[in-house]
Design an enzyme around this catalytic site. Structure first.
Site, mmCIF file in Angstrom:
data_model
loop_
_atom_site.group_PDB
_atom_site.id
_atom_site.type_symbol
_atom_site.label_atom_id
_atom_site.label_comp_id
_atom_site.label_asym_id
_atom_site.label_seq_id
_atom_site.Cartn_x
_atom_site.Cartn_y
_atom_site.Cartn_z
ATOM 1 N N SER A 21 100.446 122.969 139.656
ATOM 2 C CA SER A 21 101.287 124.160 139.638
ATOM 3 C C SER A 21 102.764 123.787 139.596
ATOM 4 O O SER A 21 103.222 122.931 140.355
ATOM 5 C CB SER A 21 101.022 124.994 140.888
ATOM 6 O OG SER A 21 101.838 126.138 140.856
ATOM 7 N N LYS A 45 102.036 127.868 137.086
ATOM 8 C CA LYS A 45 103.167 128.018 137.997
ATOM 9 C C LYS A 45 102.817 129.060 139.051
ATOM 10 O O LYS A 45 102.100 130.018 138.748
ATOM 11 C CB LYS A 45 104.392 128.475 137.184
ATOM 12 C CG LYS A 45 105.630 128.789 138.013
ATOM 13 C CD LYS A 45 106.243 127.542 138.599
ATOM 14 C CE LYS A 45 107.296 127.856 139.668
ATOM 15 N NZ LYS A 45 107.616 126.670 140.482
ATOM 16 N N ALA A 70 113.559 121.651 144.197
ATOM 17 C CA ALA A 70 113.776 122.870 144.971
ATOM 18 C C ALA A 70 113.954 123.988 143.952
ATOM 19 O O ALA A 70 115.005 124.601 143.839
ATOM 20 C CB ALA A 70 115.008 122.735 145.853
ATOM 21 N N ASN A 126 99.058 128.871 147.536
ATOM 22 C CA ASN A 126 100.101 127.967 148.040
ATOM 23 C C ASN A 126 100.546 128.467 149.410
ATOM 24 O O ASN A 126 101.114 129.554 149.513
ATOM 25 C CB ASN A 126 101.268 127.967 147.043
ATOM 26 C CG ASN A 126 102.455 127.157 147.524
ATOM 27 O OD1 ASN A 126 102.406 126.533 148.583
ATOM 28 N ND2 ASN A 126 103.522 127.158 146.742
ATOM 29 N N CYS A 129 104.817 128.122 152.195
ATOM 30 C CA CYS A 129 105.873 129.109 152.030
ATOM 31 C C CYS A 129 106.222 129.696 153.379
ATOM 32 O O CYS A 129 105.350 129.891 154.217
ATOM 33 C CB CYS A 129 105.397 130.253 151.136
ATOM 34 S SG CYS A 129 104.910 129.684 149.524
ATOM 35 N N GLY A 243 101.272 112.526 143.366
ATOM 36 C CA GLY A 243 101.615 111.219 142.842
ATOM 37 C C GLY A 243 100.670 110.610 141.823
ATOM 38 O O GLY A 243 100.921 109.502 141.359
HETATM 39 C C1 FMN Z 1 109.072 121.051 139.613
HETATM 40 C C2 FMN Z 1 107.914 121.347 140.515
HETATM 41 C C3 FMN Z 1 107.520 122.668 140.763
HETATM 42 C C4 FMN Z 1 106.455 122.959 141.589
HETATM 43 N N1 FMN Z 1 106.061 124.251 141.784
HETATM 44 C C5 FMN Z 1 104.964 124.529 142.564
HETATM 45 C C6 FMN Z 1 104.477 125.850 142.729
HETATM 46 O O1 FMN Z 1 105.018 126.815 142.173
HETATM 47 N N2 FMN Z 1 103.402 126.060 143.533
HETATM 48 C C7 FMN Z 1 102.749 125.023 144.142
HETATM 49 O O2 FMN Z 1 101.770 125.248 144.841
HETATM 50 N N3 FMN Z 1 103.166 123.751 143.981
HETATM 51 C C8 FMN Z 1 104.251 123.479 143.210
HETATM 52 N N4 FMN Z 1 104.663 122.174 143.028
HETATM 53 C C9 FMN Z 1 103.901 121.081 143.669
HETATM 54 C C10 FMN Z 1 102.962 120.425 142.659
HETATM 55 O O3 FMN Z 1 102.007 121.335 142.172
HETATM 56 C C11 FMN Z 1 102.242 119.230 143.290
HETATM 57 O O4 FMN Z 1 101.398 119.675 144.320
HETATM 58 C C12 FMN Z 1 103.222 118.224 143.865
HETATM 59 O O5 FMN Z 1 104.295 118.047 142.984
HETATM 60 C C13 FMN Z 1 102.590 116.859 144.140
HETATM 61 O O6 FMN Z 1 101.965 116.312 143.021
HETATM 62 P P1 FMN Z 1 102.659 115.345 141.938
HETATM 63 O O7 FMN Z 1 103.195 114.164 142.685
HETATM 64 O O8 FMN Z 1 101.545 115.031 140.988
HETATM 65 O O9 FMN Z 1 103.767 116.123 141.310
HETATM 66 C C14 FMN Z 1 105.744 121.892 142.204
HETATM 67 C C15 FMN Z 1 106.140 120.575 141.960
HETATM 68 C C16 FMN Z 1 107.200 120.289 141.131
HETATM 69 C C17 FMN Z 1 107.601 118.850 140.904
#
Ligand code: FMN
Ligand code: FAD
Ligand code: FAD
Ligand code: FMN
Ligand code: FES
Ligand code: FES
Lengths: 303, 253, 303, 253
Positions: A21, A45, A70, A126, A129, A243
């Site tokens: 997401s 998203k 953020a 999610n 929040c 990651g």
């Molecule tokens: C730019 C960005 C936006 C994100 N937006 C959301 C979101 O809207 N809802 C959510 O549950 N997680 C959100 N995440 C978290 C990711 O879905 C994921 O759980 C987190 O980045 C860890 O995984 P990764 O290291 O593969 O990115 C976001 C992460 C990033 C980097």
């Protein structure tokens, strides 16, 4: 060879690789790069009841082997998604999993019922929040609160319900158990880790929002541990998040007990990584003479 | 857009802390204003790609011009001929050329020269104002001067080349002295863009700006680069980087 | 220019740079590399009442921009330290801060009184340890437990008491408040983040102990956020720990609200980094025309 | 011990996945068995230094020999003449030379050749058994053969060079056939070392082994490398890497 995995009643993924997401928007941009039908699942998203503007800029900052974001959950809102994005997204023949969030229990519940429409294969909640009624403490940081929230959402949807845990808690196992008890079909483990960046020259935070969430390879060792811990505490499927960049990472998450893996930050850096990861897992299974991805899930051998 | 492998052909300093890199690379054809997300390192220590405008494109070749800012551009500056890089592109929208007899006024400062110079080269007429702290900070002056039909106005804060002052000082005068309708194309520091927008508004000139914001993906999926416009939130990477300056909510960020 | 910082009554460091527990042993090895008198303070390897053997090998594993360790708190025990190591260590004219841990409240309290000897400038209590009586949950994960533990130790020592928090908790501010209420003079924030590594070829954990703690640059953004959060919740001095490698990192931690910074993993990679960091901070102060390190502490400007 | 800058002079493959690197480096004098912690990359993505034995040391020069195992050694193999590296050393203890008329039996396998060869070169007599999977895996055979006074016994698993079998097979025979007291010096895979210890015990020979364990610091401060010995816990990096084999608790790890 069978790469499919079952996440919930009625939710079978053709392979264990999903988008995450917030790093895949609503799929349009990626669909111009590769056939989304190749993915095990698409996670959108995060959506809220109403469109949301998000945080002041800058919203991202690079850190060693990772990034802090953020974004502030900017999104177009559930209705605009259902009418404007879902029709095309569901056409790829891959389960569409809608990530969503609210600022109160009622928000979440209302949104869940709003998302109970055709074409949405599952919903991912999610819980990282702020709970406006609880003085801003995140829903995902208190097992009681999470149990109630999950129950409230469960009551309003017939869809498979995936609860996406927040990683920064004293006892992630207890959180997973609370979600399960509340009616979750599966757990996503986990989300970004709270973090911040400071500019030592200006004496100011780098991000417009001051703090954000850390993701990327830097946090993989932490996510792996969380998945393993959760897998010892609940018997429902786990989707790993944190990651993962390569097929090797995915296999490690599967061994730790995940049934599928979301690819987030890695796809910002390398948007074409999904296909490499999926074929990598296939080749791995083949080279080990394994028939099914399920032969890996939770198969970590501990002393 | 695609992710393609590029081979470094040349990489040399052309002004203070400024490098020109030539690449062999089979990128789809691009337009002035479009950019690349360059993977500066295969090590994931530098996790994010860096957004860099396309300065020039030939048959299987690309040109980028970059200023040293931090780790990413430093890493780029270490590349030698034969090294390879992944570049994702072309990304974003492009400037819209002068219409209905508009004369073009190009304004660049900071890291903003590449897209503006790409456009000026394509348009081939008008005036190009290039602002910098000092003479030594201005790259590719020869190339600018060799643009037939484009008058070049260097402006430096210390007066070491051309006028002393800011690029927008000269822009104001050019707008004031213009006979017919003008189109202003600007890229550079936010303050400069806002001023260019303001001056264009006063002169009833059309003004397009190319924005620079921190990016993570560069192709529209992460919402890192969303700016406020009168038409609602817009992602600089995929709805821009070029915007009608009048639509930007300059105060909000 | 004044680089000194006050951590507790009677504990003033000549500069804000300390070694971290577990990456400096008892100082002997480093003393052959540079003059330990240059340091603001020396934090020893964690001591227990009795010598402890530690975990099976391998005990460390490299991860992207970090490392996971599962040393298992191997140490020579308090008595051997006091008789065998302390005499030399105190001779460098730098405060010796003894890190310690136990497996029960009684352990901790007894050890604190045992450490109440000349030459020890302060004690740093590691609470990231399993509480044997509470089914193995770490002391540092429950504010109630931490409050009681801190109080029990406080009652047994006249030394400045620094409580070193564990980072993986739902509300680090509440933990800091509990430690303060229990009588802590200062907080160290924080420790390694629980993590693990899996070998996808052998299907086994890489570390002998299965899980370990993540440290190094990868976690700095997380530690920075924790320090900032704690600094908003308590008024006692904070010592930052987590990923600091350069003077820039240290200045960032100071701005976030820390009074001093421990250098751990960075000194495994670059044992001579301490001197670079200390002079870096001095040059920074000079170049900004600041008279004192205290002009930086907590001076982050948020919108 | 000190942390010194080394300049790469040469870096070439000398066997399958095995590289010999020459460095210009003002390291304090070292003894056979001692090692370095090599900072393979200035990027902190590869955070830990890598332990590598000192194969040779001259006036301001160093030689290391390494096998490609993972990211760190791969990064090392990419270094070109002129590149620089930080090396911390010399670290650890050293082998104790043959005493009281002992004849020296050197046994090496895997990544264990460098310290053993360093010692054999210094001692200049005895027998050197080098085990490998296949002929192509054995580096520096010329150098070994040119050691006057040292008989070289290559042993390969596939029989492509020397005897077919394991290095310890030959060690057993040499021990059995020895006229006087022997000192065995071994470095390589743990199984090989344990076997060498066992055979030495049977033959009442003194046996020293150089252990390889994952390290973080390499100079005794982190306790990453502690092994169990009959004298209590010992850090391989600072109490070793060379140990009297009879003191090692082979079963425990
Ligand atoms: C730019 C960005 C936006 C994100 N937006 C959301 C979101 O809207 N809802 C959510 O549950 N997680 C959100 N995440 C978290 C990711 O879905 C994921 O759980 C987190 O980045 C860890 O995984 P990764 O290291 O593969 O990115 C976001 C992460 C990033 C980097
Ligand atoms: C669409 C677009 C086109 C650009 N074209 C050019 C160009 O042609 N030539 C040129 O020299 N520069 C250009 N820039 C600016 C360039 O991207 C930054 O200077 C560069 O990313 C700095 O990277 P760094 O690692 O050296 O600096 P660091 O400060 O170490 O970067 C840290 C992080 O901040 C981001 N960042 C830092 N400054 C900026 C900035 N001004 N805009 C966006 N992100 C930033 C980096 O991408 C990176 O993620 C462009 C920016 C954008 C958005
Ligand atoms: C005292 C000592 C001397 C050594 N001398 C030599 C030598 O002269 N030539 C040579 O080829 N090899 C030698 N080794 C082994 C060498 O250190 C490892 O092969 C190397 O660190 C692998 O690094 P990598 O990044 O390529 O592999 P990776 O597997 O990617 O390494 C990941 C991590 O594991 C550690 N690691 C992996 N294998 C080993 C191992 N066997 N021992 C210790 N740590 C390991 C690495 O240091 C690194 O921290 C020695 C080891 C020790 C302890
Ligand atoms: C090898 C190793 C051993 C450690 N041992 C201890 C210990 O005994 N007691 C303790 O409180 N922290 C211990 N720590 C944690 C460090 O003191 C420090 O808090 C942590 O590593 C984060 O900081 P860093 O990123 O600067 O290393 C250890 C860390 C490492 C890497
Ligand atoms: S940088 Fe990701 S949406 Fe623009
Ligand atoms: S590697 Fe740190 S004590 Fe041996």
């Amino acid at each position: 060879m069978n790469t499919s995995v079952r996440i919930a009643p009625g939710l079978v993924l053709k392979n264990p690789v999903l988008s995450a997401s917030g790093t895949f928007a609503y799929g349009e941009e990626f669909s111009r790069l590769f056939d989304l039908g190749l993915l095990g699942g698409i996670v959108t998203k995060g959506l809220s009841l109403n469109p949301k503007e998000g945080n002041p800029l800058p919203r991202v900052y690079e850190t060693p082997c990772g990034l802090i974001n953020a974004i502030g959950l900017e999104n177009i809102g559930a209705d605009a998604f259902i009418s404007g994005k879902l029709p095309e997204l569901r056409s790829f023949g891959t389960p569409v999993i809608v990530n969503f969030f609210g600022s109160s229990e009622e928000d979440y519940a209302l949104l869940a019922s709003r998302l109970d429409v055709n074409g949405i294969a599952a919903i991912e909640m999610n819980v990282s929040c702020p709970n406006v009624k609880q003085g801003g403490l995140e829903f995902g940081r208190d097992p009681e609160v999470l149990f109630r929230l999950t129950g409230a959402v469960r009551a309003r949807t017939g869809k498979p319900l995936i609860v996406k845990l927040t990683p920064m808690v004293s006892d992630i196992g207890a959180m997973a158990q609370a979600a399960r008890a509340g009616g979750a079909d599966a757990i996503t483990c986990a989300n970004t880790i709270p973090a911040m960046a400071i500019d030592e020259h200006t004496w100011r935070p780098v991000l417009g929002n001051v703090t954000g969430g850390l993701s990327g390879p830097a946090i993989k060792p932490v996510a792996l541990k969380l998945v393993w811990e959760v897998s010892k505490k609940v018997d429902i499927p786990i989707i790993a998040s944190g990651g993962a960049c390569t097929w090797n990472d995915c296999v490690q998450f599967l061994l730790a007990g995940a049934s599928a893996v979301e690819i987030g930050s890695a796809s910002l850096r390398d948007p074409l990584c999904f296909t490499d990861i999926i074929t990598g897992i296939e080749h791995y299974l083949e080279s080990r003479g394994l028939d099914s991805v399920t032969d890996l899930i939770g198969k970590l051998e501990t002393p | 857009m695609n992710d393609v492998l590029a081979v470094v052909k040349g990489n040399r300093a052309v002004a203070r802390d400024t490098f020109l890199m030539d690449l062999d690379c089979a990128l789809e054809p691009s337009l002035p204003g479009q950019f690349l997300m360059v993977k500066v390192s295969s090590s994931c220590e530098l996790f994010l790609r860096r957004p860099l405008a396309i300065l020039g494109q030939g048959e299987g070749t690309l040109e980028i011009l970059y200023k040293l800012k931090g780790e990413g551009t430093l890493e780029l500056s270490r590349k030698k001929p034969g090294d390879v890089l992944w570049v994702l592109g072309p990304l974003g929208n492009c400037f819209s050329p002068p219409q209905n007899g508009e004369s073009a006024l190009f304004v660049a400062g900071g890291t903003g020269l590449p897209p503006v110079l790409a456009l000026a080269s394509r348009v081939g007429s008008g005036a190009l104002v290039i602002g910098a702290r000092s003479k030594g900070d201005i790259p590719l002056l020869d190339r600018m001067n060799s643009l037939k039909g484009v008058a070049v106005y260097p402006v430096t804060e210390d007066g070491s080349l051309g006028r002393r002052g800011m690029a927008t000082d000269v822009l104001g005068e050019l707008l004031a002295g213009a006979a017919g309708p003008c189109a202003v194309y600007a890229c550079g520091p936010r303050g400069m863009l806002e001023k260019a927008c303001e001056l264009s508004g006063v002169a009833a000139a059309r003004c397009e700006v190319s924005l620079e914001e921190y990016m993570a993906c560069g192709f529209g999926v992460c919402s890192a680069c969303t700016v406020k416009t009168s038409a609602g939130p817009r992602r600089v990477c995929s709805n821009g980087p070029v915007f009608d300056a009048a639509t930007i909510a300059w105060g909000a960020r």
